[in-house]
Scaffold this motif. Structure first.
Motif, PDB file in Angstrom:
ATOM      1  N   SER A  35      -4.536  14.873  -4.248  1.00 12.68           N
ATOM      2  CA  SER A  35      -5.949  14.732  -3.908  1.00 12.68           C
ATOM      3  C   SER A  35      -6.521  13.161  -5.261  1.00 12.68           C
ATOM      4  O   SER A  35      -7.358  12.840  -5.724  1.00 12.68           O
ATOM      5  N   GLY A  36      -5.433  13.815  -6.708  1.00 14.25           N
ATOM      6  CA  GLY A  36      -5.706  12.549  -7.734  1.00 14.25           C
ATOM      7  C   GLY A  36      -5.109  11.876  -7.622  1.00 14.25           C
ATOM      8  O   GLY A  36      -5.687  10.946  -8.229  1.00 14.25           O
ATOM      9  N   GLN A  37      -4.962  11.119  -6.323  1.00 16.38           N
ATOM     10  CA  GLN A  37      -4.081   9.941  -6.366  1.00 16.38           C
ATOM     11  C   GLN A  37      -5.208   9.345  -5.263  1.00 16.38           C
ATOM     12  O   GLN A  37      -5.684   9.718  -4.206  1.00 16.38           O
ATOM     13  N   VAL A  38      -5.239   8.246  -5.839  1.00 19.26           N
ATOM     14  CA  VAL A  38      -6.328   7.098  -4.768  1.00 19.26           C
ATOM     15  C   VAL A  38      -5.770   5.936  -3.775  1.00 19.26           C
ATOM     16  O   VAL A  38      -4.592   5.594  -4.393  1.00 19.26           O
TER      17      VAL A  38
ATOM     18  N   LEU B 101      -2.606  -2.681   2.468  1.00 14.00           N
ATOM     19  CA  LEU B 101      -2.161  -3.136   2.088  1.00 14.00           C
ATOM     20  C   LEU B 101      -0.934  -3.265   0.792  1.00 14.00           C
ATOM     21  O   LEU B 101      -0.463  -3.515   0.461  1.00 14.00           O
ATOM     22  N   HIS B 102      -2.333  -2.807  -1.212  1.00 15.53           N
ATOM     23  CA  HIS B 102      -2.242  -2.608  -1.719  1.00 15.53           C
ATOM     24  C   HIS B 102      -0.997  -1.607  -2.503  1.00 15.53           C
ATOM     25  O   HIS B 102      -0.264  -0.403  -1.624  1.00 15.53           O
ATOM     26  N   GLY B 103      -0.809  -1.670  -3.609  1.00 16.82           N
ATOM     27  CA  GLY B 103       0.303  -1.029  -3.922  1.00 16.82           C
ATOM     28  C   GLY B 103      -0.119   1.117  -3.951  1.00 16.82           C
ATOM     29  O   GLY B 103       0.657   1.671  -2.800  1.00 16.82           O
ATOM     30  N   SER B 104      -1.544   1.004  -4.429  1.00 20.13           N
ATOM     31  CA  SER B 104      -1.853   2.610  -3.635  1.00 20.13           C
ATOM     32  C   SER B 104      -2.070   2.616  -2.137  1.00 20.13           C
ATOM     33  O   SER B 104      -2.096   4.113  -1.736  1.00 20.13           O
ATOM     34  N   GLY B 105      -2.406   2.002  -1.558  1.00 19.83           N
ATOM     35  CA  GLY B 105      -2.203   1.703  -0.209  1.00 19.83           C
ATOM     36  C   GLY B 105      -1.475   2.523   0.846  1.00 19.83           C
ATOM     37  O   GLY B 105      -0.851   2.992   1.517  1.00 19.83           O
ATOM     38  N   ARG B 106       0.611   1.815   0.281  1.00 16.65           N
ATOM     39  CA  ARG B 106       1.638   1.832   0.157  1.00 16.65           C
ATOM     40  C   ARG B 106       1.205   3.216   0.351  1.00 16.65           C
ATOM     41  O   ARG B 106       2.795   4.056   0.788  1.00 16.65           O
ATOM     42  N   ALA B 107       1.098   3.228  -1.338  1.00 12.30           N
ATOM     43  CA  ALA B 107       1.451   4.928  -1.567  1.00 12.30           C
ATOM     44  C   ALA B 107       0.994   6.219  -0.596  1.00 12.30           C
ATOM     45  O   ALA B 107       1.774   7.536  -0.195  1.00 12.30           O
TER      46      ALA B 107
ATOM     47  N   MET C 287      -6.681   8.522   7.449  1.00 14.37           N
ATOM     48  CA  MET C 287      -5.879   9.122   6.986  1.00 14.37           C
ATOM     49  C   MET C 287      -5.658   9.859   6.092  1.00 14.37           C
ATOM     50  O   MET C 287      -6.291   9.462   4.863  1.00 14.37           O
ATOM     51  N   ASN C 288      -6.361  11.333   6.012  1.00 15.43           N
ATOM     52  CA  ASN C 288      -6.477  12.055   5.021  1.00 15.43           C
ATOM     53  C   ASN C 288      -4.873  13.095   4.105  1.00 15.43           C
ATOM     54  O   ASN C 288      -4.475  13.519   4.683  1.00 15.43           O
ATOM     55  N   ALA C 289      -4.693  11.592   3.177  1.00 12.04           N
ATOM     56  CA  ALA C 289      -3.144  11.978   3.003  1.00 12.04           C
ATOM     57  C   ALA C 289      -2.805  13.102   2.372  1.00 12.04           C
ATOM     58  O   ALA C 289      -1.374  13.576   2.925  1.00 12.04           O
ATOM     59  N   PRO C 290      -3.316  13.627   1.437  1.00 11.47           N
ATOM     60  CA  PRO C 290      -3.593  14.517   0.492  1.00 11.47           C
ATOM     61  C   PRO C 290      -2.815  16.033   1.659  1.00 11.47           C
ATOM     62  O   PRO C 290      -2.546  16.719   1.167  1.00 11.47           O
ATOM     63  N   ALA C 291      -4.394  15.903   2.576  1.00 10.45           N
ATOM     64  CA  ALA C 291      -4.092  16.972   3.355  1.00 10.45           C
ATOM     65  C   ALA C 291      -3.441  16.859   4.447  1.00 10.45           C
ATOM     66  O   ALA C 291      -2.160  18.363   4.739  1.00 10.45           O
TER      67      ALA C 291
END
Length: 379
Positions: A26-29, A35-41, A238-242
């Motif tokens: 939840s602390g990650q944006v 398509l950028h790095g944060s999105g790919r993560a 998509m709720n990636a943390p959940a």
């Protein structure tokens, strides 16, 4: 006062590993569609979670569709499969469900009738809450048939193999709501032969608001909502943390299933024996082939809401049935379908155990139930 929580079928506490994952992610944006790095993560979290869930439940990763939980998954299955089946073959204009399904199945099925012109058949059940799938319900005019893996009120295990076998001869699509089953009994999607299966996070130690529909590769599904198609037949960010926390919980629940079932099943049996000894005219509902977590008990002459409130006042938390219908002044549709009278169906409580349940919780629950019955009968 320490409270005794025996309503795990409604929602069970998050396991520490899932909670830790949720907090960390939840602390990650990052939007997983970017398509950028944060999105790919974020996307990596989603796809690795998809692989985890698939491996735990006998599915291929492409068969895992992440949703907001059991209700959305059930609606996507019932509506999406029915629409797609009828579009492919207009003769398939019927939906078949059992009479004891959760309202997340019954309500969309009957909505398909009232708003979309589908016919709906509810298969009757016996006194233990199990339908006879060999009855002539699954003809070539059926679009989809849905049968829960285990009942949410009684814990009764359902004949999934019979459903799949009967549907195979006429090409009927099959779905099962396995929300209560995963983690309590073995669930293998691939081996089951089902076309779709529903799982929910907060029933097995994950977060509220996340779940999955497992949908066989090649299965046609019509979307419920449009606007992105981030998932197969499912739009929405998509709720990636959940999702990450959900995958951790599914993996842990499946890995610990046999140990958990043995421990909690023994506690459940002790609870039932204690209540039936303390309240001799009480009766257990659902037969012997049930989840190890559930005990649905009728207390004749005692209103279930009154019993619940007296137990709650003594620090013991149970339910009158599905949490989704709590507060609705109607007898359980599940117990009525099983042939119970309206009086008995309105005098029953569901005790559902989980990972935090301990032996002293059972002793307190038995004593509180016996005391509540005595107080109601001697008012």
């Amino acid at each position: 006062m320490t409270r005794v929580y025996l309503d795990h079928a409604a929602s069970t506490p998050m396991i520490p590993a899932a909670l830790q994952t949720l907090l960390e992610l939840s602390g990650q944006v990052g939007n997983s569609a970017s398509l950028h790095g944060s999105g790919r993560a974020a996307r990596r979290v989603v796809e690795e979670s998809r692989e985890q869930v698939a491996a735990a439940l006998g599915a291929h990763p492409t068969e895992v569709i992440f949703t907001s939980g059991g209700t959305e998954s059930d609606n996507l299955a019932i509506k999406g499969m029915a629409w797609a089946a009828r579009a492919a073959d207009p003769a398939r204009n019927r939906v078949v469900v059992s009479a004891v399904e959760h309202h997340a199945i019954l309500d969309p099925a009957h909505w398909l009738h009232s708003a979309q012109g589908f016919e709906v058949d509810e298969i009757p059940v016996d006194g233990d809450g199990r339908p006879d799938i060999h009855m002539p319900f699954l003809g070539p005019d059926v679009a989809v048939a849905s049968l829960m893996w285990a009942n949410n009120e009684t814990g009764t295990l359902q004949p999934i193999e019979d459903l799949v076998d009967a549907a195979r001869t006429t090409g009927v699509l099959t779905h099962s709501d396995a929300v209560q089953a995963v983690g309590s009994v073995p669930v293998d999607f691939g081996a089951s032969g089902l076309d779709a299966l529903t799982v929910s996070g907060h029933k097995l130690g994950g977060p509220i608001g996340v779940g999955a529909l497992l949908a066989r590769r090649g299965l046609a599904l019509t979307e419920l909502a449009h606007g992105g198609a981030q998932e197969r037949a499912r739009s929405g960010t998509m709720n990636a943390p959940a999702i990450g926390a959900f995958a951790v919980a599914v993996e842990a629940a499946v890995a610990d299933q046999s140990t958990f079932a043995a421990r909690v099943g023994a506690l459940r049996d002790h609870l039932v024996a204690g209540i039936l000894a303390s309240v001799p005219d009480a009766t257990l509902n659902g037969g012997s082939d049930r989840l190890p977590t559930h005990a649905n008990i009728t207390f004749p002459g005692c209103g279930s809401d009154d019993l619940l409130m007296l137990l709650d006042a003594s620090g013991v938390e149970v339910s009158t049935g599905s949490a989704c219908t709590a507060g609705v002044p109607q007898p359980s549709h599940v117990l009525l379908a099983m042939g119970r009278s309206e009086s008995d169906a309105s005098s029953s409580l569901r005790f559902s155990l989980g990972r935090t349940t301990r032996a002293d919780d059972i002793e307190r629950a038995v004593a509180a139930a016996a005391d509540a019955v005595r107080r109601l009968r001697h008012q």
